[in-house]
Write an enzyme that holds these catalytic residues in place. Sequence first.
Site, PDB file in Angstrom:
ATOM      1  N   CYS A  21       0.737  -1.042   0.087  1.00  0.00           N
ATOM      2  CA  CYS A  21      -0.200  -0.055  -0.004  1.00  0.00           C
ATOM      3  C   CYS A  21       0.844   1.070   0.129  1.00  0.00           C
ATOM      4  O   CYS A  21       2.032   1.129   0.477  1.00  0.00           O
ATOM      5  CB  CYS A  21      -1.014  -0.073   1.215  1.00  0.00           C
ATOM      6  N   LYS A  24       3.761   2.640   2.466  1.00  0.00           N
ATOM      7  CA  LYS A  24       5.366   2.357   2.729  1.00  0.00           C
ATOM      8  C   LYS A  24       5.908   3.205   1.800  1.00  0.00           C
ATOM      9  O   LYS A  24       7.318   3.324   2.058  1.00  0.00           O
ATOM     10  CB  LYS A  24       5.448   0.825   2.254  1.00  0.00           C
ATOM     11  N   ASP A  54     -11.177   0.548  -0.229  1.00  0.00           N
ATOM     12  CA  ASP A  54      -9.907  -0.282  -0.868  1.00  0.00           C
ATOM     13  C   ASP A  54      -9.873  -0.348  -2.388  1.00  0.00           C
ATOM     14  O   ASP A  54      -8.861  -0.674  -3.014  1.00  0.00           O
ATOM     15  CB  ASP A  54     -10.393  -1.707  -0.401  1.00  0.00           C
ATOM     16  N   ASP A  71      -2.381  -3.157  -7.524  1.00  0.00           N
ATOM     17  CA  ASP A  71      -1.568  -3.154  -6.504  1.00  0.00           C
ATOM     18  C   ASP A  71      -0.101  -3.927  -6.950  1.00  0.00           C
ATOM     19  O   ASP A  71      -0.431  -4.805  -7.580  1.00  0.00           O
ATOM     20  CB  ASP A  71      -1.794  -3.775  -5.067  1.00  0.00           C
ATOM     21  N   GLY A 142      -1.088  -8.627 -19.577  1.00  0.00           N
ATOM     22  CA  GLY A 142      -0.648  -7.812 -18.608  1.00  0.00           C
ATOM     23  C   GLY A 142       0.524  -7.084 -19.146  1.00  0.00           C
ATOM     24  O   GLY A 142       0.572  -7.028 -20.786  1.00  0.00           O
ATOM     25  N   HIS A 143       1.467  -6.451 -18.698  1.00  0.00           N
ATOM     26  CA  HIS A 143       2.505  -5.524 -19.278  1.00  0.00           C
ATOM     27  C   HIS A 143       3.734  -5.789 -18.431  1.00  0.00           C
ATOM     28  O   HIS A 143       3.761  -5.690 -17.302  1.00  0.00           O
ATOM     29  CB  HIS A 143       2.168  -4.090 -19.291  1.00  0.00           C
ATOM     30  N   THR A 144       4.755  -6.015 -19.223  1.00  0.00           N
ATOM     31  CA  THR A 144       6.162  -6.190 -18.838  1.00  0.00           C
ATOM     32  C   THR A 144       7.118  -5.188 -19.052  1.00  0.00           C
ATOM     33  O   THR A 144       7.136  -4.664 -20.416  1.00  0.00           O
ATOM     34  CB  THR A 144       6.737  -7.381 -18.832  1.00  0.00           C
TER      35      THR A 144
HETATM   36 CO    CO Z   1      -7.066  -2.244   1.013  1.00  0.00          CO
HETATM   37 CO    CO Z   2      -3.533  -1.476  -1.791  1.00  0.00          CO
END
Ligand code: CO
Ligand code: CO
Length: 346
Positions: A21, A24, A54, A71, A142-144
């Site tokens: 999250c 940090k 969220d 995330d 996805g993507h790299t």
């Molecule tokens: Co959350």
């Molecule tokens: Co999060």
Amino acid sequence: MAMAQAGHPIRLTASARCAGCAAKLGAADLAEALASVPASHDARLLVGRESFDDAGVFLVRDDLALVQTVDFFAPIVDDPYEFGQIAAANALSDVYAMGGEPLTALAIVGFPVDTLPLHVLTAIVRGGQDKVHEAGAVLVGGHTIIDEELKFGLSVTGQADPRRLLTNAAARAGDLLVLTKPLGTGLLATAAKQDRLDDARRTSLHDSMRALNAVASRAALATGVQCATDVTGFGLLGHASHIARASGVTVRLRGDDLPELPGARELWAAGIRTGGAERNLRFVTPLADWSAASDANVALALDPQTSGGLLVAVPPAQLGEYLSRVPGSVVVGAVEPRGAALVVLE
Ligand code: CO
Ligand code: CO
């Protein structure tokens, strides 16, 4: 620089930090930077980024909403497959925290091709995909990018009944607060990085972080609960303050009742510290009162979690049923009318 080692685990670097999250990374600073970007105003946006909820919730039909979240973070364990599982469980959790069921996921990867062999990438994405399948969802792409530091995560889209969301704003005085996973992932992960975690505790840590919050979320919907969030980077005190603010209540937590991963309080007493807890301390200091709590309990309540459990406000009449449906869930406090502090830890 991340380096390949024997057996090709991911070596954790000095700069590797969990961004499970934004807390940090200094959430308050980031939030301030983003606050000047105008908010989206659309009647179909039921939950946007203004709240501390969220995930975003977008109304499609009267009986269908999309729940969307993203995330990703740098490794916090050295096994690539387990890292993939943990990052995926962490990303999926925000859908569960809103009362949604995950449908699809897109992988987001930053990979240091010069320093890690490509089969590490394969193992990470396989771990992520297996966790997405366990959630009943589908990894659709996805993507790299090539990146100096390894990063992995998911953008997840889920579906929910817009009339039955789990929001931060629905806690009522008299509800009991239930936590569905033990605390201490930040302390144990930091100890592991310093080679101060034994194998049994390491296994407990990894098993907890890769466990889905699916059962906890479905039990909330099944028992008529309306308020939940997942405990991640802001720690228990921070996320409890989000519920308290959004619901206009005070949350009272009992420090001795906080469940811990094996050794979490002990590791804190032995001197393990995290940067995330320091940032969380600054964030909650104006909001919380822990003058009657022990130092070890405060440390546990400030510990930043990766893929933590749900914090659920359960009306007393539903408490027995909720606890029986969710193994490992524990009552950690209660909701009261708004008092002087948003959160009291005693
Ligand atoms: Co959350
Ligand atoms: Co999060």
